[in-house]
Each structure stands twice: as C-alpha cells, then as structure tokens.
Scaffold this active site. Structure first.
Site, PDB file in Angstrom:
ATOM      1  CB  SER A 146      -0.953  -0.062   1.201  1.00 18.81           C
ATOM      2  OG  SER A 146      -2.035   0.801   1.024  1.00 18.81           O
ATOM      3  CG  ASP A 241      -7.064  -2.048  -3.698  1.00 21.52           C
ATOM      4  OD1 ASP A 241      -7.624  -1.003  -3.328  1.00 21.52           O
ATOM      5  OD2 ASP A 241      -5.846  -2.284  -3.526  1.00 21.52           O
ATOM      6  CG  HIS A 271      -6.140  -1.595  -0.077  1.00 23.16           C
ATOM      7  ND1 HIS A 271      -5.207  -1.394  -1.070  1.00 23.16           N
ATOM      8  CD2 HIS A 271      -5.680  -0.958   1.013  1.00 23.16           C
ATOM      9  CE1 HIS A 271      -4.228  -0.656  -0.592  1.00 23.16           C
ATOM     10  NE2 HIS A 271      -4.465  -0.383   0.674  1.00 23.16           N
TER      11      HIS A 271
HETATM   12  C1  D8F Z   1      -5.535   0.682   5.110  1.00 19.45           C
HETATM   13  C2  D8F Z   1      -4.223   1.334   4.860  1.00 19.45           C
HETATM   14  C3  D8F Z   1      -6.272   1.530   6.123  1.00 19.45           C
HETATM   15  C4  D8F Z   1      -3.357   0.698   3.851  1.00 19.45           C
HETATM   16  C5  D8F Z   1      -7.681   1.112   6.360  1.00 19.45           C
HETATM   17  C6  D8F Z   1      -2.814   1.801   2.980  1.00 19.45           C
HETATM   18  C7  D8F Z   1      -3.635   3.425   1.340  1.00 19.45           C
HETATM   19  C8  D8F Z   1      -2.525   4.196   1.246  1.00 19.45           C
HETATM   20  C9  D8F Z   1      -4.748   3.746   0.649  1.00 19.45           C
HETATM   21  C10 D8F Z   1      -3.675   5.635  -0.281  1.00 19.45           C
HETATM   22  C11 D8F Z   1      -2.526   5.321   0.434  1.00 19.45           C
HETATM   23  C12 D8F Z   1      -4.791   4.852  -0.177  1.00 19.45           C
HETATM   24  N1  D8F Z   1      -3.696   6.759  -1.090  1.00 19.45           N
HETATM   25  O1  D8F Z   1      -3.754   2.323   2.122  1.00 19.45           O
HETATM   26  O2  D8F Z   1      -1.691   2.238   3.077  1.00 19.45           O
HETATM   27  O3  D8F Z   1      -4.705   6.989  -1.797  1.00 19.45           O
HETATM   28  O4  D8F Z   1      -2.714   7.513  -1.093  1.00 19.45           O
END
Ligand code: D8F
Length: 299
Positions: A146, A241, A271
């Site tokens: 992520s 996701d 995700h």
């Molecule tokens: C899951 C976090 C929290 C995992 C419930 C994670 C993301 C990171 C999601 C973005 C960055 C979206 N973004 O999820 O790190 O859009 O920048």
C-alpha cells in the site's frame, strides 16, 4: 497550518487505526516461524530511522545472505512497522535473505518528502554497509505494501536517477500510484471496499499538503512516462481494490518500457488482503513475494 482540518483528521486516524493495524489476522501471524530480530538505527537526511532486522535462521555457508528492505503501509499516516511482522518472518525464512523493516516517519507530522528521503537514505545505507551489517548489499531488493509500495516506487526512481545502487527486484503490493486523480473516480467491484474516498483524501491531504506536489513522479509514479531502466518488478493487485486499476496500469507501463514484470491480480479480494485475509489468498501472495525474491536475489 497546525490546526487545519486534514491534519486533525489524519491524527485521529493515526490514533484510532494504529493499534488495529498493528494486529494482522491471527491466522496470518506466522508465529510458528521463529524470528531472530535486532534493532538498527540509520542516520538519514531527514533524521534517524529505526529499522528491525530479521535474520534467516541458517546462513548458506560463508556467503553473506542477500537483503530485502520492506516498507509497511498505513496511508502514510500510520507508523506501525510491526503490521508487516508476518511478511518479514516468512520472507526471511523462505527467501533466505536478511529483511530490514523500516519505521519511516509519517504524516501529518512529517509529510512528503520526509518519508521518501528516509526510505531512500535507508536503502542506500543498506546497499553500502553490507560488510558491517552482515548481508550482501549488492544483492538487494525493495518492496512495500500500500503506502509502502508507493515509497518503494519512489526509492527505485531515485536509485536510478542517482546511479547509486540497483535493486534486483521491486515488490509493489496494492500500491497507490496516482495521488492526482479524484479518489471518487477510483471504482471497486464491491459495494463497500475497505478504502473509502474520504479516507483516501485524508491520506493524500496529510502526506502531500500542497496539491502542486501531487503530480511529482516521486508522489505519483503512475503519471511518469520515463519508466525504462527501473528495477524488475513484482506487481500484486487485488481485484476489488479501488487501487487495482492504477496498479494494473503501472505493471503494463513498466512492461511497455522494457522492465521485466511479474504481475498477478488476486481475484475476489480487497485492498490489504495480505494483512486482513482471506487467509488463503494472503498466504499465496506472501509466498509469491518470497519465491520471486529468492529467484531474483540468488539468480
Ligand atoms: C488501510 C491502509 C487503512 C493501507 C484502512 C494503505 C492506502 C494508502 C490507501 C492511499 C494510500 C490509499 N492513497 O492504504 O496504506 O490513496 O494515497
């Protein structure tokens, strides 16, 4: 702007979700795999960074083991490297490499570019200090989950640009790669995906407060058109996701630029399934990371 709304929202998420995210699915904890760990402090251009070093149990002869550097997720806001403990244990044991899990600083306290600076500087230090650390810095891979996968892509860009070291593999697991597109346009096949558009907006606002920075390749690698010469990649996406399309598109773009790519879409999962399950898919993805690493680092 210490009292801006996005900052307060990001702090709230940091406090509320931090403890939850540190505890992965109990059947993915791999507590049957022993962990030999130690703490490591690396000085970077954005302050000292603590890492956890996982040692493989049996070194193969006198040759130092190769090394894999791991960047955890949490929306650039949650600082819980132990959420990847199961992945680090499994990879150290299965891929036979030293694993270095990086506790990089997070937003809103330390926004972009601090996490990128820390992630890159740790990787460069690891590449250059194998003799002291007891690993082979020339056989190095980077990867993340992520938000940590986004940092991985940025580290690879900087390593290419500076000509400092060459990761033999980059693992991009469920990566956010486009911080410009409105999260509401990122569709999921299921009604209630883990990532809501509001949560994604909070992450982005906290990590990259100035909208003008969001199109930078180090923030949104998917918007870059100069992908040739980046390290071989393992790209993992999850069918349901909201970040799936940008991950799939990045895999295709890397391939089109001549980068060797292994791309796998895990069906029927959302995700962060490598942390929350379902367990069979999570285990399969983590095993794919370990076996791909073993090949890349020993070939
Ligand atoms: C899951 C976090 C929290 C995992 C419930 C994670 C993301 C990171 C999601 C973005 C960055 C979206 N973004 O999820 O790190 O859009 O920048």
């Amino acid at each position: 702007m210490p009292f801006s709304l996005p900052r307060i929202q990001a702090r709230g998420i940091q406090l509320l979700l931090g403890g939850v995210m540190a505890r992965v699915h109990k059947d993915l904890r791999f507590t049957d795999i022993p962990a030999r760990t130690e703490s490591l402090r690396v000085e970077t251009g954005a302050g000292p960074v603590t890492c956890t070093v996982y040692r493989p149990s049996a070194a193969a002869g006198d040759t130092p083991a190769p090394v894999y550097i791991n960047f955890h997720g949490g929306g650039f806001v949650i600082a819980r490297p132990e959420q990847d403990d199961h992945i680090c244990r499994y990879i150290a044991a299965t891929a036979g490499c030293v694993v270095i899990n990086v506790d990089y600083a997070v937003a809103p306290q330390r926004p972009f570019p601090v996490p990128v600076t820390q992630a890159y500087d740790v990787a460069e230090w690891v590449a250059g200090n194998g003799a002291a650390g007891g690993w082979d810095g020339a056989r190095l891979a980077v990867g993340g989950h992520s938000a940590g996968a986004n940092l991985t892509a940025a580290v690879c860009r900087l390593a290419r640009e500076r000509g400092t070291f060459s990761p033999r593999l980059q693992i991009l697991d469920s990566a956010p790669l486009d911080q410009v597109a409105d999260p509401a346009t990122k569709q999921s096949l299921i009604a209630k995906p883990l990532l809501g558009a509001g949560l994604m907006r909070i992450f982005t606002a906290a990590y990259v407060p100035d909208p003008a920075d969001r199109a930078q390749p180090l923030v949104s690698p998917a918007l870059a058109d100069d992908l040739a010469g980046l390290p071989p990649a393992l790209v993992i996406t999850a069918e349901n996701d909201r970040l799936r399309n940008e991950g799939d598109a990045y895999a295709k773009a890397l391939e089109a630029a001549g980068v060797p790519v292994t791309h796998r879409v895990f069906e029927g999962v959302d995700h962060y399934f490598t942390h929350t399950g379902p367990v069979p898919a999570g285990k399969e993805a983590i095993d794919l990371m370990a076996t791909t690493l073993r090949t890349a680092l020993n070939g």
